[in-house]
Motif scaffolding. Structure first.
Motif, PDB file in Angstrom:
ATOM      1  N   ILE A   1      -3.895   8.226  -6.202  1.00 18.76           N
ATOM      2  CA  ILE A   1      -4.278   8.395  -7.437  1.00 18.76           C
ATOM      3  C   ILE A   1      -5.960   7.283  -6.760  1.00 18.76           C
ATOM      4  O   ILE A   1      -5.548   6.025  -5.942  1.00 18.76           O
ATOM      5  CB  ILE A   1      -3.705   7.418  -8.311  1.00 18.76           C
ATOM      6  CG1 ILE A   1      -3.190   8.834  -9.244  1.00 18.76           C
ATOM      7  CG2 ILE A   1      -5.371   7.297  -9.364  1.00 18.76           C
ATOM      8  CD1 ILE A   1      -2.114   7.727 -10.478  1.00 18.76           C
ATOM      9  N   GLY A   2      -6.699   7.546  -6.772  1.00 17.32           N
ATOM     10  CA  GLY A   2      -7.822   7.119  -6.696  1.00 17.32           C
ATOM     11  C   GLY A   2      -9.283   6.658  -7.267  1.00 17.32           C
ATOM     12  O   GLY A   2      -9.374   5.575  -8.176  1.00 17.32           O
ATOM     13  N   HIS A   3      -9.849   8.314  -7.017  1.00 15.84           N
ATOM     14  CA  HIS A   3     -10.777   8.116  -8.037  1.00 15.84           C
ATOM     15  C   HIS A   3     -11.376   7.263  -9.395  1.00 15.84           C
ATOM     16  O   HIS A   3     -12.097   6.193  -9.812  1.00 15.84           O
ATOM     17  CB  HIS A   3     -11.515   9.729  -8.412  1.00 15.84           C
ATOM     18  CG  HIS A   3     -13.025   9.297  -8.976  1.00 15.84           C
ATOM     19  ND1 HIS A   3     -14.423   9.379  -7.916  1.00 15.84           N
ATOM     20  CD2 HIS A   3     -13.891   9.494 -10.221  1.00 15.84           C
ATOM     21  CE1 HIS A   3     -15.302   9.167  -8.429  1.00 15.84           C
ATOM     22  NE2 HIS A   3     -15.303   9.105  -9.716  1.00 15.84           N
ATOM     23  N   ALA A   4      -9.998   8.004 -10.726  1.00 13.95           N
ATOM     24  CA  ALA A   4      -9.890   6.694 -12.148  1.00 13.95           C
ATOM     25  C   ALA A   4      -9.713   5.706 -11.981  1.00 13.95           C
ATOM     26  O   ALA A   4      -9.648   4.847 -12.098  1.00 13.95           O
ATOM     27  CB  ALA A   4      -8.580   7.693 -12.445  1.00 13.95           C
ATOM     28  N   LEU A   5      -8.850   5.552 -10.818  1.00 13.37           N
ATOM     29  CA  LEU A   5      -7.560   3.409 -10.687  1.00 13.37           C
ATOM     30  C   LEU A   5      -8.470   3.396 -10.562  1.00 13.37           C
ATOM     31  O   LEU A   5      -9.079   2.075 -10.548  1.00 13.37           O
ATOM     32  CB  LEU A   5      -6.491   4.392  -9.620  1.00 13.37           C
ATOM     33  CG  LEU A   5      -5.872   2.967  -9.587  1.00 13.37           C
ATOM     34  CD1 LEU A   5      -4.607   3.148  -9.122  1.00 13.37           C
ATOM     35  CD2 LEU A   5      -6.258   2.103  -8.505  1.00 13.37           C
TER      36      LEU A   5
ATOM     37  N   SER B   1     -11.992   3.384 -10.813  1.00 12.69           N
ATOM     38  CA  SER B   1     -13.689   3.319 -11.813  1.00 12.69           C
ATOM     39  C   SER B   1     -12.658   2.296 -13.210  1.00 12.69           C
ATOM     40  O   SER B   1     -12.843   1.487 -13.327  1.00 12.69           O
ATOM     41  CB  SER B   1     -13.253   5.017 -11.935  1.00 12.69           C
ATOM     42  OG  SER B   1     -13.347   5.831 -11.306  1.00 12.69           O
ATOM     43  N   GLU B   2     -11.358   2.275 -13.330  1.00 11.98           N
ATOM     44  CA  GLU B   2     -10.706   1.511 -13.919  1.00 11.98           C
ATOM     45  C   GLU B   2     -11.104   0.696 -13.401  1.00 11.98           C
ATOM     46  O   GLU B   2     -10.985  -0.313 -15.062  1.00 11.98           O
ATOM     47  CB  GLU B   2      -9.176   2.215 -14.402  1.00 11.98           C
ATOM     48  CG  GLU B   2      -9.239   3.550 -15.828  1.00 11.98           C
ATOM     49  CD  GLU B   2      -8.345   3.929 -14.654  1.00 11.98           C
ATOM     50  OE1 GLU B   2      -7.049   4.004 -13.948  1.00 11.98           O
ATOM     51  OE2 GLU B   2      -7.962   5.605 -15.285  1.00 11.98           O
TER      52      GLU B   2
ATOM     53  N   LEU C   1      -8.749  -5.134 -11.074  1.00  8.81           N
ATOM     54  CA  LEU C   1      -7.023  -4.432  -9.750  1.00  8.81           C
ATOM     55  C   LEU C   1      -6.000  -4.626  -9.982  1.00  8.81           C
ATOM     56  O   LEU C   1      -5.003  -3.240 -10.179  1.00  8.81           O
ATOM     57  CB  LEU C   1      -7.601  -4.387  -8.267  1.00  8.81           C
ATOM     58  CG  LEU C   1      -8.608  -3.297  -7.165  1.00  8.81           C
ATOM     59  CD1 LEU C   1      -8.294  -3.331  -5.840  1.00  8.81           C
ATOM     60  CD2 LEU C   1      -8.499  -1.252  -7.638  1.00  8.81           C
ATOM     61  N   GLU C   2      -5.178  -5.654 -10.133  1.00  5.43           N
ATOM     62  CA  GLU C   2      -4.538  -5.827 -10.667  1.00  5.43           C
ATOM     63  C   GLU C   2      -4.235  -5.470 -11.530  1.00  5.43           C
ATOM     64  O   GLU C   2      -2.389  -4.697 -11.684  1.00  5.43           O
ATOM     65  CB  GLU C   2      -4.142  -7.482 -10.485  1.00  5.43           C
ATOM     66  CG  GLU C   2      -2.080  -7.151 -10.720  1.00  5.43           C
ATOM     67  CD  GLU C   2      -1.721  -9.133  -9.941  1.00  5.43           C
ATOM     68  OE1 GLU C   2      -2.835  -9.907 -10.339  1.00  5.43           O
ATOM     69  OE2 GLU C   2      -1.379  -9.277 -10.166  1.00  5.43           O
TER      70      GLU C   2
END
Ligand SMILES: CC(=O)[C@@H](O)[C@H](O)COP(=O)(O)O
Ligand SMILES: NCC(=O)COP(=O)(O)O
Length: 237
Positions: free
Chosen positions: A212-216, A218-219, A225-226
Motif C-alpha cells: 500500500i502506498g498512495h493512500a497510506l 496521503s492519509e 505516518l506512525e
C-alpha cells in the motif's frame, strides 16, 4: 498474518519536487519499519519520476524487513534487481508512459517471456510475484510460468467498494482460492486504503501481503505516518 509492505514511491515524488533530499526516502523507510511495517516496496519506473535506481541501491543497505521491488522487467530493471537481491520482485506489465499501474499480466500470452524472467530471479534466490487481474485463467497462467506468488491488482475492488463491496470482492475471493489450490502465495495491491482494507483482509484472511502506498502516504499527510501504519496493522490483524 497478512504482512503490510509500504510502497514509498510517493515519498520520492515529494522529494523530487524540490530537487534536494527532503523527505529522505531512506529515513522514511527506517521509520516505517520502526512503526511496524513488515516490508518496504518501491517501483523504480524507467523515467525515475519518483523512486530512482540510486534509491534502490541505498534502500538495499538499510531495509531490514522484506524489500519488494516492482517493475516491468526490461534489462535495466533485471540488472538492478539482481544487484539488489531483494526478498521479492514483483513483475508489473506497465508501459513507460502510464500514469500508474493499470493492468495485470496476460500470463498466457507472455508465458515464454515470464517463464524465462522468473527462472532468472529464482536462480538468484529472489521470490517472484506476478501482478495479475482477478481472472482465474491468469492465476492459472501464473502457476504455469513458475511464479512463487501472484499480486492481485485491486483497483477494481477499490473502485467498486463503496457502491457494492460484496460484488467488488467476489472475483478476488474466487481467484485467491484458485491461487491457494495451485500452491501460489497471494499478495494484493493498488488503491487499497484505510477505508477498504479491513473488508478485503476479512474476506481473504490467507493473504500473504498487501502493498500500500498512495493512500497510506496521503492519509499520513493528515494523521502522521506512525498512527496511519498502526491503523493499517490493526485492520490487518
Ligand atoms: C503495481 C502497483 O499497483 C503499484 O505498486 C505501483 O507501484 C504504483 O505506482 P505509482 O506509485 O507510480 O502510481
Ligand atoms: N503493488 C501495489 C503497491 O505497491 C502500492 O499501490 P498503491 O497503494 O500506491 O496504489
Amino acid at each position: 498474518m497478512i504482512r503490510l509492505s509500504v510502497n514509498i514511491n510517493k515519498i520520492a515524488t515529494l522529494r523530487n519536487a524540490r530537487g534536494g533530499n527532503t523527505p529522505d526516502v531512506v529515513e522514511a523507510a527506517k521509520r516505517l519499519e520502526s512503526f511496524g511495517a513488515q516490508g518496504i516496496t518501491v517501483h523504480p519506473r524507467p523515467d525515475e519520476r519518483h523512486i530512482r535506481y540510486a534509491d534502490v541501491r541505498d534502500l538495499t543497505q538499510v531495509v531490514t524487513t522484506e524489500f519488494n521491488i516492482e517493475g516491468n522487467p526490461n534489462q535495466k530493471f533485471i540488472d538492478l534487481v539482481l544487484e539488489a537481491k531483494p526478498a521479492q520482485v514483483t513483475l508489473v506489465p506497465d508501459a513507460e508512459d502510464v500514469l500508474t499501474s493499470n493492468a495485470g499480466w496476460d500470463t498466457l500470452k507472455h508465458k515464454d517471456f515470464l517463464t524465462e524472467v522468473i527462472s532468472k530471479f529464482k536462480t538468484h534466490g529472489i521470490r517472484t510475484s506476478i501482478f495479475v487481474d482477478p481472472q482465474v485463467k491468469m492465476i492459472q497462467g501464473a502457476a504455469e510460468v513458475g511464479a512463487d506468488r501472484i499480486e492481485l491488482y485491486t483497483e477494481s475492488y477499490a473502485q467498486g467498494y463503496s457502491e457494492d463491496k460484496i460484488k467488488a470482492i467476489q472475483p478476488y475471493i474466487i481467484c485467491a482460492e484458485e491461487a491457494r489450490q495451485l500452491g501460489l502465495g497471494i499478495n494484493a495491491g493498488h488503491d487499497l486504503s484505510l477505508d477498504n482494507i479491513e473488508f478485503f483482509a476479512q474476506k481473504i484472511p490467507f493473504l500473504d501481503e498487501v502493498s500500500i502506498g498512495h493512500a497510506l502516504i496521503s492519509e499520513a499527510l493528515y494523521d502522521g505516518l506512525e498512527p496511519v501504519v498502526k491503523s493499517y496493522l490493526k485492520k490487518l490483524s
